[in-house]
Design an enzyme around this catalytic site. Sequence first.
Site, short mmCIF file in Angstrom:
data_model
loop_
_atom_site.label_atom_id
_atom_site.label_comp_id
_atom_site.label_asym_id
_atom_site.label_seq_id
_atom_site.Cartn_x
_atom_site.Cartn_y
_atom_site.Cartn_z
N HIS A 331 0.98 -1.26 0.12
CA HIS A 331 -0.02 0.01 0.16
C HIS A 331 0.87 1.26 -0.12
O HIS A 331 0.62 2.19 -0.85
CB HIS A 331 -1.04 0.02 1.24
N GLU A 480 -22.18 19.49 6.05
CA GLU A 480 -21.15 20.77 5.91
C GLU A 480 -19.75 20.28 5.35
O GLU A 480 -19.30 20.97 4.62
CB GLU A 480 -20.75 21.26 7.37
N HIS A 543 -22.74 25.88 20.16
CA HIS A 543 -23.20 26.61 18.92
C HIS A 543 -22.26 28.04 18.77
O HIS A 543 -22.30 28.65 17.99
CB HIS A 543 -24.64 26.85 18.77
#
Lengths: 734, 734
Positions: A331, A480, A543
Amino acid sequence: MAFVGAPVSVGRLAGGRPDQTAWVGSRIRAPGAAAARRRVVAARRGAPRMDAAAPESSAVPAELMQTGEPFTDKAVNTIRFLAVDAVEKAQSGHPGMPMGMAPTAFALWDRHLRFNPRNPKFINRDRFVLSAGHGSMLIYSLLYLYGFASVSLEDIQQFRQLNSATPGHPESNDTPGVEVTTGPLGQGICNAVGMAIAEAHAAATYNTDEFTIIDNYTYCIMGDGCVMEGMSSEACSLAGHLGLGKLIAIYDDNSISIDGSTDLAMSEDTSDRYRSYGWQVLDVPNGNSDLASIEKAIEEAKACTDKPTLINIVTTIGFGSPNKGNTAASHGSALGEEEVALTRQALNWRYKPFEVPDEVLTHCRQKVETGAALQADWEALFARYAAAEPEKAAAFESAVVEGALPGDWEAKMQAFAADADGMATRKASAGLLQILAAALPNLVGGSADLAPSNLTLIEDSTDFSATDRAGRNIRYGVREHAMAAATNGIIAAGYGLRPYCATFTIFTDYAKAAMRLAALSHLGVLYVTTHDSVGCGEDGPTHQSIEQLATFRAMPNMQVFRPADATETAAAYAVGLHAKTTPTLLVLTRQGTGKLDEGSYDGAKRGGYVLSDNSPDGESPQLLLIATGSEVDVIVGAAKRLRADGLTVRTVSLPCWEVFEAQPAEYKEAVLPPAVGRERRLSVEAAAAFGWSRYADHAVSIEQFGRSGPGEEVLAYFGFTPDAVADRARALVV
Amino acid sequence: MAFVGAPVSVGRLAGGRPDQTAWVGSRIRAPGAAAARRRVVAARRGAPRMDAAAPESSAVPAELMQTGEPFTDKAVNTIRFLAVDAVEKAQSGHPGMPMGMAPTAFALWDRHLRFNPRNPKFINRDRFVLSAGHGSMLIYSLLYLYGFASVSLEDIQQFRQLNSATPGHPESNDTPGVEVTTGPLGQGICNAVGMAIAEAHAAATYNTDEFTIIDNYTYCIMGDGCVMEGMSSEACSLAGHLGLGKLIAIYDDNSISIDGSTDLAMSEDTSDRYRSYGWQVLDVPNGNSDLASIEKAIEEAKACTDKPTLINIVTTIGFGSPNKGNTAASHGSALGEEEVALTRQALNWRYKPFEVPDEVLTHCRQKVETGAALQADWEALFARYAAAEPEKAAAFESAVVEGALPGDWEAKMQAFAADADGMATRKASAGLLQILAAALPNLVGGSADLAPSNLTLIEDSTDFSATDRAGRNIRYGVREHAMAAATNGIIAAGYGLRPYCATFTIFTDYAKAAMRLAALSHLGVLYVTTHDSVGCGEDGPTHQSIEQLATFRAMPNMQVFRPADATETAAAYAVGLHAKTTPTLLVLTRQGTGKLDEGSYDGAKRGGYVLSDNSPDGESPQLLLIATGSEVDVIVGAAKRLRADGLTVRTVSLPCWEVFEAQPAEYKEAVLPPAVGRERRLSVEAAAAFGWSRYADHAVSIEQFGRSGPGEEVLAYFGFTPDAVADRARALVV
């Protein structure tokens, strides 16, 4: 030509268990294909855990690895060995993915992808996104073979070297032909969704019944990592909803990630998942050598116009490497000298490192000619279009070719702002957006399900949807990260669209990785974020942005604008629109702001300016108060109180640090005079003070998370009142 | 008792189209139920676009809204009106969700959830997560009704007021009984996945054939937003893979989000999607009044032990409100006085605002007694367990009850570090982790598919999996955001686990929103991030952290440690483990670091310390060089050169700003003497200098994105060599 679908024997390199099943290319959708695929996957997945620590050797006869087409084998192996040799030389990189995906890449680029190597920006090209960006040698090999000027054989030999055209992950700035910068997983497929949105919108905008000016596909190769990242789920659910039929995602289903087998962390049925999104899903059980099936799947994908398509192609990572194929060892590391030799032997590859068979190069380089013809045909078409549709052609020239920003929108914005009396900057933004939308038909955008809060709908337009491609309002849903990444794709696609996207300032946290790629890739996106800081009130600390300003101010090539009023908001939009290679983050209030008498459009366009100063000519003020956004009004009030006490005070609005820092030194010193040292300066911003010590030693700031309560009360709780600020400032001159 | 499943007429409040279909509670899984649900959804989805702008009135007879059980109606409506009235009083909040989910919440809390109101931390309680945190009034109502001391009726009347126990979104710090802080969508369901992991691991650790000490479910209510957020896709795919049978997610399928109908942005088949993850999916077509079906679904979910369950409950947002029900108007705003009155009328609610019927309160408060009995039973069980299994009981007491960190792991870490010769700090971390894992059996963690790179596997353990619950290594897959959020759940679940999670430093970008919630919620998570800055080399700018240090240094209650060597890495782990209410971000190198002779464990534990100083006693040095991480070795080399020139130089290592800033002023001034002003200090850190002006006016930093190339070369390119730094420093004293 090419890719015979006749029965051939193929083998898996998995742990010594070559699967001798013969696949017939044309059987891809025939009964039994799914079962065959399941058999392969089951055989592979049932294998003992494969990772770097425990490779198992396998002696697969070379003939089992062939496509049945000697030339195709040669071309595919050329791609494989360019990757192997480049990674080996660099002793760094990811060979496994290009080795597994070389057949698919060759089938796609050679037979389907429309492009002009000598003009990577040819407008009607198909877009190709390597979402699995770590497989960068795949795209570098393709760009070189097909004749793009950006990647020479020498560049490939400089793979991953400082300042080369072939960095570790594909970067759109460094390497023309690379559509978007990828590497952070999941981003590319979201970019591709944005590109397909842009294509559909551009086609609706410019095409007519008679003239098809825009008509291209967006292809995207993604791996297990892209499939696991949540952002791809967001974007692909949206793509299904929008019916983006010209989006074709190719899933390199090799079942190996860095940790080892994907069985360690994943057992979902990805095909079913994509079906649940409303996608067409096609399976290619043998991506290692069955090119006919790959090609057939691409044909089917192109034919399906109302749904995006996922082509699930089962491949073997590190295909051809006897000891490292189908293991994580191939990989992310060079195979090693010995294994490279064994791989050459296994694939019967007699060429030296970086040697490209003449016939392969000659074949591929035909695209230089056919690509030029493709563009010439399009230009002829466009000439007829321009004659028949002069207005549309002019609009195309303006937006797409020139990237122009025509009209008197700046003057109109200023006039609007002059009339705006102390409104919330998000409300000012809403009004300004309408002015911009009227002047700039290429302005499109949307919110992550906060349109009524962000106030970002273009009133004079409709929603972009499966049935309305001309709509300019994009409804992203509560997604988002996909929104920000798709927005990167919308602008990177090159159709001249200037996109904005919107959410609460706090939820830039969800989108940050994509916003960083906008900055890194020089994409002039506008982020319209509202409800900043504790002024948003009752929603509370979850928030209320605190550290977000610092986060984005610290980010290279990102402009953070926190305007104080409508005038400064207008300036922020103007600066953002003119900055075509720098994204701009607008940080706007939910709550009303004071009417700012001293607000200056020109000053804000310079990033910062003096609001007022009551010191006598030639003298320095005793105090300097600096603020941004909603706190500018607070320092104006504080200064009044301080001046009433007989103090001399300068007030400065600093809506955009990055733009301010880019001003000439004399301007900066005129605003922030060195004679007033940092010890007599107070910054006032409802956020973490982190970073402010550049300008002031004292800060009224928030060094904790916010509070739930009415916005004015919360602001007062944290000391953002003229009285409290005046008290803090007074202490500096005692 | 309760919840009779007899046929009742029910109605939808959708835009004037009440659905008169009679549902029978027991029909939930019977033929026809799915069709009935589809009918409802189709009817609702086919409705004209519903949003705040265009509510349609509807006069649904009150009897259609009833469950058929007068007492149940009363209890459910009590929950509804506490939400309605609290939001109305605050003139802020989200009434619609609690109005729609009150029946489900009542069914769950009254009949299934096991808890002890007077001890919200009772260890064997079921965990309840409100992932749709904006519906906070739902949980506040439940906490009050069921007798939790944290929420009184007065607290509910103080909803969303400053410093109340009832903030806008539920916060675990402020309100005992709230398991995790939610609001940012998608987080709660990921927390719940972590909690279910923690429960399974704790059960495997402490239970015996004879004694079941840990045995509880994790319930999570999520809405459309949570379902759309990509992080929930990540976590739920992982949950299916891990077969977390005791995780029960309840999807409030109300088809309304802030923008309006979810049709605007979503048309996936969510149930199919969860099936593709390997979940059991149950449907409740009428969540408004069919409590029997809700209850039956919960029973079925509990009975399925090898798969997590999604219960898809169709509800009407704002149920009962004639004009705002089933519209976005009821999502995030108070209904308004008139509509509240109409809702009272529609639901035949004759009680005053905040009035709770006696019989409802009496009924619910029975849980105080039954909860105490639940705990008493468990304590009796534990006493027998302690007698039979003293070692396990002692381990439980130590880890779960006391949160102890027993053993001499600090001494062992120091001894390990003393022997570590200039190794990469990620390698030091790997060695230290083994020491910690041996001493602290409650240490668990994992990486987002970067275990071989982060070096974060506990070597002496296995992978946590569907068949091995005792494994301490968690394989998160390429899912950084879900990893960080699940890790929050693992610690918040309260079983005494101390989790770490790992990725590249750059990919904190993907996880930031969850990391912020760890900081906000006081969760002592360890983030082990590696490959920091441009030293990671060839992967290039997409993988090189630049602004990440500033991002997290600016975040409240987050400790950022960038250690210079093995000794400082050991100190970082110690500080992180001892900080039970503050998360710690470790920022480690991929590349080897120099052997740091002056490295100090105690100094690093104080966040910063003097490495060396060649100024005479009583005098200040001419220059002060400050660095972190891999650049400490660079300033050591630079100082040698400067001292060879006859200059006096102090070198300071500052691995953790937050810890350093928390030291007494005299310590800080002893390390960074005010006599050496910022104009004679140079910070050296391979990152954006943003924030460093607090300590130094000059910086060797990176003010652009990185470069792909061998790490040493890239570091040199940006000036991080002893020679280049010495040159920069010399200029400060000329």
